[in-house]
Design a protein around this motif. Structure first.
Motif, PDB file in Angstrom:
ATOM      1  N   HIS A 141       0.821  -1.202   0.000  1.00 52.75           N
ATOM      2  CA  HIS A 141       0.000   0.000   0.000  1.00 52.75           C
ATOM      3  C   HIS A 141       0.857   1.254   0.000  1.00 52.75           C
ATOM      4  O   HIS A 141       1.932   1.278   0.579  1.00 52.75           O
ATOM      5  CB  HIS A 141      -0.909   0.030   1.242  1.00 52.75           C
ATOM      6  N   ASN A 142       0.348   2.251  -0.646  1.00 52.42           N
ATOM      7  CA  ASN A 142       0.911   3.595  -0.568  1.00 52.42           C
ATOM      8  C   ASN A 142      -0.028   4.417   0.305  1.00 52.42           C
ATOM      9  O   ASN A 142      -1.254   4.268   0.219  1.00 52.42           O
ATOM     10  CB  ASN A 142       0.999   4.247  -1.952  1.00 52.42           C
ATOM     11  N   TYR A 143       0.522   5.254   1.112  1.00 51.07           N
ATOM     12  CA  TYR A 143      -0.287   6.129   1.950  1.00 51.07           C
ATOM     13  C   TYR A 143      -0.225   7.525   1.373  1.00 51.07           C
ATOM     14  O   TYR A 143       0.849   8.026   1.085  1.00 51.07           O
ATOM     15  CB  TYR A 143       0.197   6.098   3.404  1.00 51.07           C
ATOM     16  N   TYR A 144      -1.392   8.127   1.192  1.00 47.02           N
ATOM     17  CA  TYR A 144      -1.489   9.463   0.648  1.00 47.02           C
ATOM     18  C   TYR A 144      -2.176  10.356   1.667  1.00 47.02           C
ATOM     19  O   TYR A 144      -2.973   9.888   2.477  1.00 47.02           O
ATOM     20  CB  TYR A 144      -2.313   9.465  -0.658  1.00 47.02           C
ATOM     21  N   TYR A 145      -1.897  11.643   1.607  1.00 46.91           N
ATOM     22  CA  TYR A 145      -2.471  12.604   2.521  1.00 46.91           C
ATOM     23  C   TYR A 145      -3.088  13.738   1.746  1.00 46.91           C
ATOM     24  O   TYR A 145      -2.604  14.105   0.678  1.00 46.91           O
ATOM     25  CB  TYR A 145      -1.393  13.179   3.448  1.00 46.91           C
ATOM     26  N   TRP A 146      -4.148  14.274   2.278  1.00 38.17           N
ATOM     27  CA  TRP A 146      -4.717  15.511   1.766  1.00 38.17           C
ATOM     28  C   TRP A 146      -4.905  16.416   2.967  1.00 38.17           C
ATOM     29  O   TRP A 146      -5.558  16.055   3.942  1.00 38.17           O
ATOM     30  CB  TRP A 146      -6.072  15.254   1.111  1.00 38.17           C
ATOM     31  N   TRP A 147      -4.268  17.562   2.939  1.00 35.48           N
ATOM     32  CA  TRP A 147      -4.414  18.556   4.003  1.00 35.48           C
ATOM     33  C   TRP A 147      -4.795  19.867   3.379  1.00 35.48           C
ATOM     34  O   TRP A 147      -4.313  20.223   2.307  1.00 35.48           O
ATOM     35  CB  TRP A 147      -3.095  18.756   4.757  1.00 35.48           C
ATOM     36  N   LYS A 148      -5.660  20.614   4.038  1.00 33.44           N
ATOM     37  CA  LYS A 148      -5.981  21.950   3.530  1.00 33.44           C
ATOM     38  C   LYS A 148      -5.329  23.004   4.381  1.00 33.44           C
ATOM     39  O   LYS A 148      -4.793  22.758   5.410  1.00 33.44           O
ATOM     40  CB  LYS A 148      -7.489  22.165   3.450  1.00 33.44           C
TER      41      LYS A 148
END
Length: 148
Positions: A141-148
């Motif tokens: 798995h790859n872990y991705y992030y979304w932050w605003k």
């Protein structure tokens, strides 16, 4: 060496916040004890995390913080081992392993299917410690992030 592990409550806020602040500084974040204190207060007051603190000779030496998640395959609760920190003065004494063992025991006590964690690829200590404690590396798995 003797140690004691205690589940943190609001009465432990100052000590837990100081350790959490040191943990964040370790990860190259700005020293901000007041924000850490507010953050930990909210987590404990709203029962959004579980924190176990480890004491050596009645001095707080480290902590582990866990957040409740749910596993989509096992269809059960699991815990995210979000934060694990031992103060530099106490490293190399097995306290991280004791905190991980406490987290595993918490899984048993709460009927959770297990623990999940992530760490930086550059965290040589953690990347050696976690497999020794029975964690398996998930290279699928790859872990991705979304932050605003």
């Amino acid at each position: 060496m003797g140690y004691k592990i205690k589940k943190a409550g609001l009465e432990d806020l100052d000590t837990a916040a100081a350790l959490f602040n040191s943990y964040r500084v370790f990860y190259r974040q700005e020293d901000d004890l007041e924000r850490c204190k507010k953050f930990i207060h909210q987590r404990l007051d709203n029962e959004q995390s579980t924190i176990f603190m480890i004491y050596v000779d009645d001095k707080a030496a480290g902590f582990v913080q866990l957040y409740k998640l749910y596993h989509y395959i096992k269809l059960q609760k699991q815990w995210l081992l979000s934060d694990l920190f031992v103060h530099p003065d106490y490293r190399g004494q097995g306290l991280s392993i004791a905190l991980i063992d406490q987290a595993k025991q918490w899984c048993d006590e709460t009927g959770a299917c297990g623990l999940m964690l992530e760490t930086e690829k550059t965290n040589d200590i953690g990347n050696t410690l976690y497999p020794r404690c029975g964690f398996e590396y998930d290279g699928n798995h790859n872990y991705y992030y979304w932050w605003k």
